[in-house]
Design an enzyme around this catalytic site. Structure first.
Site, mmCIF file in Angstrom:
data_model
loop_
_atom_site.group_PDB
_atom_site.id
_atom_site.type_symbol
_atom_site.label_atom_id
_atom_site.label_comp_id
_atom_site.label_asym_id
_atom_site.label_seq_id
_atom_site.Cartn_x
_atom_site.Cartn_y
_atom_site.Cartn_z
ATOM 1 N N GLU A 141 0.822 -1.216 0.000
ATOM 2 C CA GLU A 141 0.000 0.000 0.000
ATOM 3 C C GLU A 141 0.856 1.266 0.000
ATOM 4 O OE1 GLU A 141 -3.004 -0.255 -0.689
ATOM 5 O OE2 GLU A 141 -3.140 -2.428 -0.376
ATOM 6 N N HIS A 144 1.939 1.892 -3.454
ATOM 7 C CA HIS A 144 0.891 2.554 -4.243
ATOM 8 C C HIS A 144 0.979 4.073 -4.073
ATOM 9 C CE1 HIS A 144 -1.493 -0.427 -6.226
ATOM 10 N NE2 HIS A 144 -1.874 -1.048 -5.122
#
Length: 290
Positions: A141, A144
């Site tokens: 994450e 990202h």
């Protein structure tokens, strides 16, 4: 971020310029053409950019995610410390860290700015994953965020929306003129039906393009997670997801940014935001062998 925005704006201008040339060749009135191009740009980018700017607020509201202001236990303290360490390694600002109630193993990241993002994990992830596996998911994450995927997806959607709006009206005008025999540019009720149908059709193709890009960025985020947490930890996390896979309960606004997406077969695969877990695991193993 500014470079990415500049490139996408140039791409959108190129789309509009091409549409303008096509419309000129088809004999579309220049005044109406200019209005169409402006309208397409406003509506094409407006919704996606507003959603991007509101993404953190919408994600918190949609999932009920509670931001950890002051860690209340060892698990929350570990979450915050791990995200802080990974954010520093990735060269981004410290994201907000949150936990939301959900039975499945999942996590997501969102935010309009890589230095002011949100990373949230489900209670199912905290209860079912080992610390090494959870560390890899957090790395995925954070990757990202570091890759600017939320910004890129919003801008790509804006370009595709603009293209769909322009193309549907250009092609719709040609079809309507041919069917009605009207060469004066007047538009009847049939024109609006044709445009509606074309927007649906072109919109499907646009969605397939956006989801293809979304699947590509998942591979990149997996490699980012492997870099931040360790390749074997990332592989173990994906294997855990494959063994315990269930349909995501994340709302539409953030589903594309979860660690995993839905499972589908046949043509429906073209509309998935995430590639199959088996392909992601194989990609990491191949990179290890290389």
């Amino acid at each position: 971020m500014l470079t990415r925005i500049g490139l996408f704006l140039l791409t959108n201008l190129a789309v509009l310029a091409l549409a303008g040339i096509v419309m000129s060749l088809l004999g579309v009135n220049s005044a109406s053409m200019a209005g169409l191009l402006v309208m397409a740009a406003i509506f094409g980018f407006g919704g996606s950019l507003i959603s991007l700017l509101m993404s953190k607020w919408m994600a918190k509201r949609a999932t009920g995610a509670m931001v950890i202001e002051t860690p209340r236990n060892d698990a929350e303290r570990w979450l915050v410390d791990t995200v802080r360490r990974q954010a520093q390694a990735a060269g981004i600002g410290m994201p907000e860290v949150a936990v939301y109630e959900a039975p499945e193993i999942n996590a997501f990241a969102t935010g309009a700015n890589r230095n002011n993002a949100l990373v949230a994990v489900s209670t199912g992830l905290l209860n079912q994953m080992t610390q090494d596996e959870a560390e890899a998911v957090l790395g995925h994450e954070v990757a990202h965020v570091a890759n600017g995927d939320m910004i890129t997806m919003a801008l790509l959607q804006g370009v595709l929306n603009t293209f769909v709006i322009v193309l549907a009206r250009v092609v719709g005008g040609v079809i309507d003129s041919y069917l009605s025999g009207n060469r004066e540019g007047g538009r009847g009720f049939a024109y609006y039906i044709i445009v509606f149908v074309l927007e649906m059709v072109f919109g499907l193709f646009a969605t397939m393009i956006a989801m293809w890009f979304s699947r590509r960025r998942e591979f990149r985020a997996d490699h980012g997670g492997a870099s931040l947490a360790g390749r074997q930890k990332m592989i173990a996390a994906l294997e855990r997801l494959a063994r315990n896979h269930s349909e995501s309960t994340l709302p539409t606004q953030v589903a594309a940014f979860g660690i995993t997406g839905g499972v589908s077969q046949g043509l429906r695969k073209l509309f998935l935001s995430h590639p199959p877990l088996e392909e992601r695991i194989a990609a990491l193993r191949q990179s290890t062998a290389a």
